[in-house]
Scaffold this motif. Structure first.
Motif, short mmCIF file in Angstrom:
data_model
loop_
_atom_site.label_atom_id
_atom_site.label_comp_id
_atom_site.label_asym_id
_atom_site.label_seq_id
_atom_site.Cartn_x
_atom_site.Cartn_y
_atom_site.Cartn_z
N GLU A 41 0.83 -1.21 0.00
CA GLU A 41 0.00 0.00 0.00
C GLU A 41 0.87 1.26 0.00
O GLU A 41 0.63 2.20 -0.75
CB GLU A 41 -0.93 0.00 1.22
CG GLU A 41 -1.91 1.16 1.20
CD GLU A 41 -2.76 1.22 2.47
OE1 GLU A 41 -3.37 2.28 2.71
OE2 GLU A 41 -2.77 0.22 3.22
N VAL A 42 1.93 1.27 0.84
CA VAL A 42 2.81 2.44 0.93
C VAL A 42 3.53 2.66 -0.40
O VAL A 42 3.62 3.80 -0.90
CB VAL A 42 3.84 2.26 2.08
CG1 VAL A 42 4.80 3.43 2.12
CG2 VAL A 42 3.12 2.11 3.41
N VAL A 43 4.04 1.57 -1.00
CA VAL A 43 4.75 1.68 -2.29
C VAL A 43 3.82 2.26 -3.35
O VAL A 43 4.20 3.16 -4.11
CB VAL A 43 5.29 0.30 -2.74
CG1 VAL A 43 5.78 0.35 -4.17
CG2 VAL A 43 6.41 -0.16 -1.82
N ALA A 44 2.57 1.76 -3.38
CA ALA A 44 1.60 2.24 -4.39
C ALA A 44 1.30 3.72 -4.19
O ALA A 44 1.21 4.49 -5.16
CB ALA A 44 0.31 1.42 -4.28
N ARG A 45 1.19 4.17 -2.94
CA ARG A 45 0.88 5.58 -2.68
C ARG A 45 2.05 6.49 -3.05
O ARG A 45 1.87 7.57 -3.61
CB ARG A 45 0.49 5.76 -1.21
CG ARG A 45 -0.87 5.12 -0.90
CD ARG A 45 -1.19 5.14 0.56
NE ARG A 45 -1.48 6.48 1.06
CZ ARG A 45 -1.81 6.75 2.33
NH1 ARG A 45 -1.92 5.74 3.20
NH2 ARG A 45 -2.05 7.98 2.71
#
Length: 708
Positions: free
Chosen positions: A220-224
């Motif tokens: 999720e963090v990488v995608a954001r």
């Protein structure tokens, strides 16, 4: 635990030819097919340990080379690379069937199988030297060897555990660093991953599972972050490909090991790559991401303006993220991205012969190879050459400027002497000082990024043996050793002649008075090539002068040791050395000990080793200091002091005032109130030492001083 590697799908020659048709001419593809038929016939009946026909391995090597899009000569040599070593095919056969160029490539990759070596390590070192020299003539040799090693690593699971570990260690120590030095990042990463898996299977498995567990929480963090980067580039009207980079397992392991970090500390770094069309866009993207998240001070590196030693170019920056973890970003052009992955194999333009068209990686590789050639000419043997190359394979670069503003890359920790040898061997051999940013500095000064370095030379100057204690580049180390070997041989001959003259004098004879035939007979009996060789053996301590004198003049005429003691100068270099157990200095009463390989070792008469070893009196001889003894000699002092602030600085300043250097300091805590300073100080003689000790005694906090 089993480390067997999953069996690769069998590659057929039709698959390879189909792959080659994408970029080679039909007649060149036909040549590769003909090489396959030639190799299959040569390897007929041979099998790999896995049980498959041997020809599958050369085919797989050729496929790796095809993925690098190498020329057809490289592919033909890849298919035939084991024929000289493992079949009855001769180099002349390959030259006749294909070309002299292909035969040279195959020969460069082949091991030295017909030569006998005293040890396996020596054989491996000599094979490595042969390969590196062939690589210096033709860069494609190392590409074929790396492809060969990569396929061997992919199929390493069938080997015995001990052999598997040995090959994995060699891969991590030599072949992966060579791939890195040549800028071939994708190949290096796979070699490191496979080497790590084979050498440390348990660590690999634990780390791999930890990465898999942690990956789920990061998605999720990488995608954001990725979405935020893309949105910011779109706002600025910049086009580029943004992709998250997965940290390499071996890289995680090495950071944890070298920096003593926990897994979470290493893995909690989010890495991204932005690939754009032009160089100026790289700098615009840098400004955009610095406006999106705050940059970490001191973590920006511009490898576009100043490429790495292997030709790698990118902008690197680290940002603070809103999630409390750092974000690493690499920004580069498409061409830079290709070079970063393939290194010297990118845009293979071997046939042009025009270095202007070569990539930065290829140009840097050729510069490195020129240095390798110079190193091998000066190296005493293959083992020394291999060690020096290993040193050069792990550079963490420092960039300094010449007085004319040119940039030079050196490994981190390099000194002014390393820089001098990097400029030219003659500059290194005659350097006496260095100006760093216009200030005169010692030659052992470690260089920092951005400094301007100018070397001061003198016509009569020569390398100092002490330089070997601080130089770190292979080129500097090899050149200094080569000079010292020549110097040692000359000094050994001179010293051996003097020792023999002295021993003959004690028997009422002289070297000139010895019958020439008698001298030749003794030379032959003692296994020397000529009288000079005999003198050298005496000077190096391999032969005792008294025994040689007895063989030359059997009847003693004189009454024992009647001659004057041998005089010792302070500047005789390597053959006359000074014992580290007692640190003799001019003015001390001394004795000489003949040590095999080290020549004459000078001890103080009161040294404990002299007392313990007097049971072999034939190896000890009376020596005295020459009136011309000069130079600086280390001596150890023990200074007992009261624990007060600044006492060490006061003692050091006192020593410096008397023109002496402190080489080493150790502090020994005694009772919390008093300490002992153990100092190694360079002095000229006993008079100089006495002056220093008198002055130190006058320092208020000093309770006692003794020569240690």
């Amino acid at each position: 635990m089993s480390t067997a590697v999953q069996q690769e799908p069998v590659l057929l020659i039709s698959d390879l030819c189909e792959q080659l048709e994408d970029y080679l001419e039909p007649e060149q593809v036909a040549e590769v097919y003909r090489a396959y038929l030639f190799g299959a016939e040569a390897h007929e009946g041979q099998q790999r340990l896995s049980g498959e026909p041997y020809i599958y391995h050369p085919l797989a090597v050729a496929q790796i080379l095809a993925e690098l899009r190498l020329d057809h000569e490289s592919l033909v040599a890849g298919v035939l690379h084991d024929t000289l070593e493992d079949t009855r095919v001769a180099k002349e056969d390959i030259a006749a069937a294909f070309s002299e160029e292909v035969a040279e490539l195959v020969d460069g990759v082949s091991k030295l199988t017909q030569v006998h070596f005293s040890s396996k390590a020596e054989a491996e070192a000599e094979n490595f030297r042969k390969m590196m020299l062939a690589m210096a003539r033709d860069l494609r040799v190392i590409l074929i060897k790396l492809a060969d090693r990569l396929h061997n690593m992919r199929t390493l699971g069938v080997m015995r555990p001990d052999k598997r570990r040995r090959i994995a260690r060699e891969t991590l120590d030599i072949y992966a660093p060579i791939a890195n030095r040549l800028g071939m990042n994708s190949l290096r990463l796979e070699l490191e991953d496979l080497g790590f898996r084979a050498l440390h299977p348990m660590r690999y498995r634990i780390l791999s599972k930890a990465v898999q567990r942690a990956r789920g929480n990061r998605k999720e963090v990488v995608a954001r972050i990725e979405g935020g980067l893309k949105a910011r580039l779109a706002e600025e009207g910049l086009e580029g490909r943004v992709e998250g980079r997965e940290k390499h397992l071996y890289s995680i392991y090495r950071k944890m090991r070298d920096k003593h970090l926990a897994f979470q500390e290493v893995f909690d770094v989010y890495a991204f790559r932005v690939v754009v069309d032009r160089v100026d866009t790289c700098y615009r993207v840098l400004g955009a991401v610095h406006n999106l998240y705050k940059p970490v001070p001191g973590r920006f590196k511009d490898y576009i303006a100043i490429p790495k030693a292997n030709g790698y170019q990118s902008l690197h920056t680290v940002l603070f993220s809103p999630w409390g973890v750092p974000i690493e970003i690499q920004i580069r052009t498409r061409d830079m991205d290709r070079v970063a992955e393939a290194g010297i194999a990118a845009h293979w333009l071997y046939k042009t012969g025009n270095e202007a068209h070569a990539t930065v990686a290829q140009t840097r590789a050729r510069e490195w190879l020129r240095e390798l050639l110079e190193m091998q000419q000066n190296a005493g043997n293959s083992m020394e050459f291999l060690e020096n190359v290993k040193v050069d394979l792990f550079p963490d670069e420092v960039y300094v400027f010449t007085p004319k503003g040119q940039i030079m890359e050196l490994p981190r920790g390099a000194t002014a002497v390393d820089y001098a040898y990097a400029v030219h061997s003659d500059v290194g051999n005659t350097c006496v000082g260095a100006r760093i940013d216009r200030r005169l500095m010692p030659l052992n000064t470690r260089l920092l990024n951005g400094q301007t370095v100018e070397i001061v030379t003198a016509p009569g100057a020569h390398p100092n043996p002490a330089w070997l204690n601080f130089v770190i580049t292979g080129k500097a180390r090899t050149a200094i050793r080569a000079y010292l070997k020549d110097l040692q041989a000359d000094e050994a001959v001179a010293l051996g002649r003097r020792l023999l003259e002295r021993a003959l004098s004690a028997r009422g004879e002289s070297l000139e008075g010895v019958d020439r035939q008698q001298l030749d007979r003794v030379v032959t009996e003692l296994g020397a090539e000529d009288p000079e060789g005999l003198f050298r053996d005496i000077g190096l301590g391999r032969q005792l002068p008294a025994l040689v004198a007895q063989a030359l003049a059997p009847v003693a005429v004189g009454g024992g040791e009647t001659s004057q003691p041998l005089t010792v100068r302070g500047t005789e270099g390597m053959v006359v050395s000074f014992a580290k157990c007692c640190h003799p200095i001019p003015g001390d009463a001394i004795l000489g000990f003949m040590s095999a390989g080290r020549g004459l070792v000078i001890h103080r008469r009161g040294c404990r080793n002299v007392v313990e070893d007097r049971h072999g009196p034939e190896k000890w001889m009376h020596v005295a200091w020459s009136d011309e003894a000069s130079g600086e000699f280390p001596v150890e002092l023990r200074v007992e002091v009261a624990n007060r602030r600044g006492v060490l600085a006061t003692v050091a300043a006192t020593i410096a005032e008397l023109e002496a250097n402190i080489e080493n300091v150790d502090v020994e805590d005694r009772d919390g109130v008093h300490s002992a300073l153990l100092l190694t100080v360079s002095v000229r003689d006993r008079v100089h030492l006495a002056r220093i000790m008198r002055r130190i005694r006058k320092v208020e906090s000093v309770a006692r001083i003794t020569r240690y």
